[in-house]
Motif scaffolding. Structure first.
Motif, short mmCIF file in Angstrom:
data_model
loop_
_atom_site.label_atom_id
_atom_site.label_comp_id
_atom_site.label_asym_id
_atom_site.label_seq_id
_atom_site.Cartn_x
_atom_site.Cartn_y
_atom_site.Cartn_z
N GLU A 15 1.11 -1.41 0.06
CA GLU A 15 -0.33 0.14 0.09
C GLU A 15 0.75 1.04 0.07
N GLN A 16 0.50 2.31 -0.73
CA GLN A 16 0.93 3.49 -0.35
C GLN A 16 0.89 3.98 1.09
N PHE A 17 1.49 5.12 1.04
CA PHE A 17 1.54 6.22 1.95
C PHE A 17 2.10 7.06 2.34
N ILE A 18 1.30 8.84 3.03
CA ILE A 18 1.31 9.25 2.84
C ILE A 18 2.57 9.95 4.41
N GLU A 19 3.77 10.09 4.51
CA GLU A 19 4.38 10.44 6.05
C GLU A 19 4.79 12.16 5.38
N ASN A 20 5.62 12.64 6.89
CA ASN A 20 6.05 13.91 6.67
C ASN A 20 7.97 13.69 6.82
N LEU A 21 8.23 14.01 6.01
CA LEU A 21 9.49 13.62 6.73
C LEU A 21 10.43 14.58 7.38
#
Lengths: 344, 237
Positions: A15-21
């Motif tokens: 699955e694709q996830f969005i993260e704050n890097l």
């Protein structure tokens, strides 16, 4: 910065996830090439104990990767530097009270620390466009090296961890058991870094033909070689057979290095181990020292040429479907020594 | 040269009670604008970034650029009363910095922080080929046209409809001419740069966008963004 990364969430599901890097005070790296390891495939297929898997998922896979430095506030790297990503790290604040103290034993290195983290195993891996880390988790490599060749550095580092522990003053006859990717990588390290003559034992004639600068034979062609150093790179259900064959043809006092991962254990002839006084070592983990050795060795054109056939394909990751495609291609590949390389 | 022109001059009137425009709201302790700029800052094809923002925020934006090490930002200029005027002001600033006709201008909304590297790259590649490109996604809902907001006037074939996003990317000469043309024709409130370019007879080509590249316009959008980020939060096991 908001970034996309990909995680295995259950067997067979990415699955694709969005993260704050948050990359402040860290080196920001653009991940350029990634290769899928057998361990990644095991987690992807769910071929581990259910209890283990439940603790792992969701997990960003991939621990074999190279990238390009975007920013480095520490000044150690310049933007544009090519770097190998080191997957293992320790929390050095734990060292003063650690009962194991393995990190200070250079022969083994901090990857054997029971508190170490390893990307794509007990920490998220590199399957992401951007990655931020401490500078000591990166090793620079030459811009003259194709990134799809350099992405094999992690595997080479593991092979180097095994090879540097061989006492070459006593190792006159060296044999590698296996005709798969690990065997080939150990062959490359011994041949092109340590300049050794080798015998390879395998079963697949096509694969054995890739070991161009070694005597590559099947076990049936074995005559009477008393090997003093034998390296097992078979793993899985056939590791038992391979290890017992190694014990059979080992010289008295020989060193046996075990590198193949076997989930089910192996029933080995301990009587002969005792009779011959054999030394068994298990080595599958490398440290920064090994990555540095490999980064220098990659300048060797012969080594680069030996790695190139392992790059079966290069796939640009535009969507999650491209990742599935690479996993499926690597899972299906049993005939060619190599991997389907992913690139962003 | 590839120049990103980031528009951050909106008032955020649809964000309800927020005390500042949406592009300046903090998400993970960082203004939304900064998250968006970072996507261009780390792209190796982008050489320069120009920000157009509300006059009263210019100094604040400059402070953020320094604070967050946004070295590619070379100018922060004041926006205008409409999107079109803001873009025009940005183009004027780019021209004053010595832009050439073949430079690529990537115009992007600050309120689209989930812009991907591949969309930026595809915009640049396609613009080099065609001169003018728009980022779009296929319309997934049926689009209803109503003039009086009470009854349907028209339902067009959905397969021919797309939703426009940003970036919209142009060769400098094309977008500059389009804005001059509009100005000469007293057209000052067009909300879409592609529309201006089409009026000059230049074809605009499509680049595939992403649903994730949505615009933070309302509080609901902000909630969706935060929910996505929470889902993705990773931890060392």
């Amino acid at each position: 910065m908001f970034v996309v990364n990909y995680k295995v969430t259950s067997p067979g599901v990415l699955e694709q996830f969005i993260e704050n890097l948050d990359y402040q005070d860290k080196v920001l790296v653009s991940v350029e090439r990634m290769a899928i390891c057998k361990a990644d495939i095991r987690y992807f297929l769910g071929n581990r104990d259910r209890y283990v898997l439940d603790r792992k998922y969701p997990l960003t896979p991939i621990h074999e990767a190279v990238g390009i430095v975007i920013k480095d506030p520490t000044g150690i790297f310049n933007p544009g530097d090519n770097v190998i990503l080191i997957p293992n790290s320790i929390d050095s604040t734990l060292c003063p009270t650690c009962p194991h103290q393995r990190c200070f034993y250079e022969e083994m290195g901090n990857n054997y620390c029971p508190f170490a983290t390893f990307r794509s195993s007990n920490a998220d891996g590199f399957l992401r466009k951007f990655y931020a880390c401490e500078p000591n988790l990166l090793v620079k490599y030459s811009p003259n090296v194709d990134p799809s060749v350099a992405v094999y550095s992690e595997l080479l580092s593991v092979a180097n961890a095994a090879c540097r522990r061989i006492d070459f003053s006593k190792a006159n006859k060296i044999a590698i058991f296996g005709d798969g990717i690990m065997a080939y990588v150990v062959y490359m390290v011994l041949r092109y870094i340590y300049k050794k003559d080798l015998t390879i034992f395998g079963i697949d004639e096509t694969k054995l033909a890739m070991f161009k600068e070694a005597k590559a034979i099947t076990f049936n062609d074995y005559e009477d070689y008393p090997f003093d150093t034998l390296i097992e790179c078979v793993g899985g259900k056939f590791s038992e057979t391979a290890i017992n064959q190694m014990i059979d043809i080992a010289q008295v006092g020989a060193d046996l290095i075990l590198m193949g991962v076997s989930e089910g254990g192996a029933n080995i002839n301990t009587r002969k181990v005792l009779e011959k006084g054999l030394n068994l070592k298990g080595i599958t983990r490398s440290s920064r020292l090994d990555f540095e050795t490999v980064a220098k060795a990659l300048d060797n054109k012969n080594l680069q040429e030996a790695i190139k056939p392992m790059v079966i394909s290069e796939t640009a990751i535009k969507s999650i479907h491209d990742i599935y495609h690479c996993y499926e291609a690597d899972i299906a590949n049993t005939k060619i020594i190599g991997k389907h390389i992913m690139k962003f | 040269m590839n120049i990103a022109l980031v528009l951050a001059a909106g008032t955020g009137s649809r964000m309800g009670n927020a005390d500042k425009p949406k592009q300046f709201l903090n998400v993970y302790n960082k203004p939304l604008l900064v998250h968006t700029i970072e996507a261009f800052e780390v792209n190796d094809q982008i050489e320069m970034i120009i920000i157009v923002t509300n006059k009263e925020y210019i100094d604040q934006v400059k402070v953020w650029c320094k604070q967050y090490d946004l070295n590619k930002v070379k100018n922060v200029v004041a926006g205008g009363d409409s999107r079109q005027i803001s873009v025009y002001n940005g183009l004027q600033a780019i021209q004053s910095m010595g832009a050439s006709d073949d430079d690529i201008i990537i115009i992007h909304d600050a309120a689209r922080p989930l812009i991907s590297q591949s969309i930026i790259d595809m915009n640049i590649q396609s613009c080099l080929k065609y001169g003018a490109v728009d980022t779009v996604i296929p319309a997934s809902d049926t689009i209803i046209r109503s003039v009086d907001k009470e009854q349907i006037k028209e339902i067009q074939n959905r397969s021919e409809l797309f939703q426009g996003q940003t970036p919209q990317t142009f060769k400098f000469s094309i977008i500059k001419n389009a804005h001059e043309y509009a100005k000469n024709h007293r057209d000052t409130d067009t909300t879409d740069d592609c529309k201006l370019v089409l009026k000059t007879g230049i074809s605009v080509y499509l680049v595939e966008g992403s649903k994730l590249n949505f615009k933070i316009t309302t509080f609901d959008d902000l909630m969706i963004l935060k929910a996505l980020l929470k889902l993705g939060k990773s931890e060392v096991l």
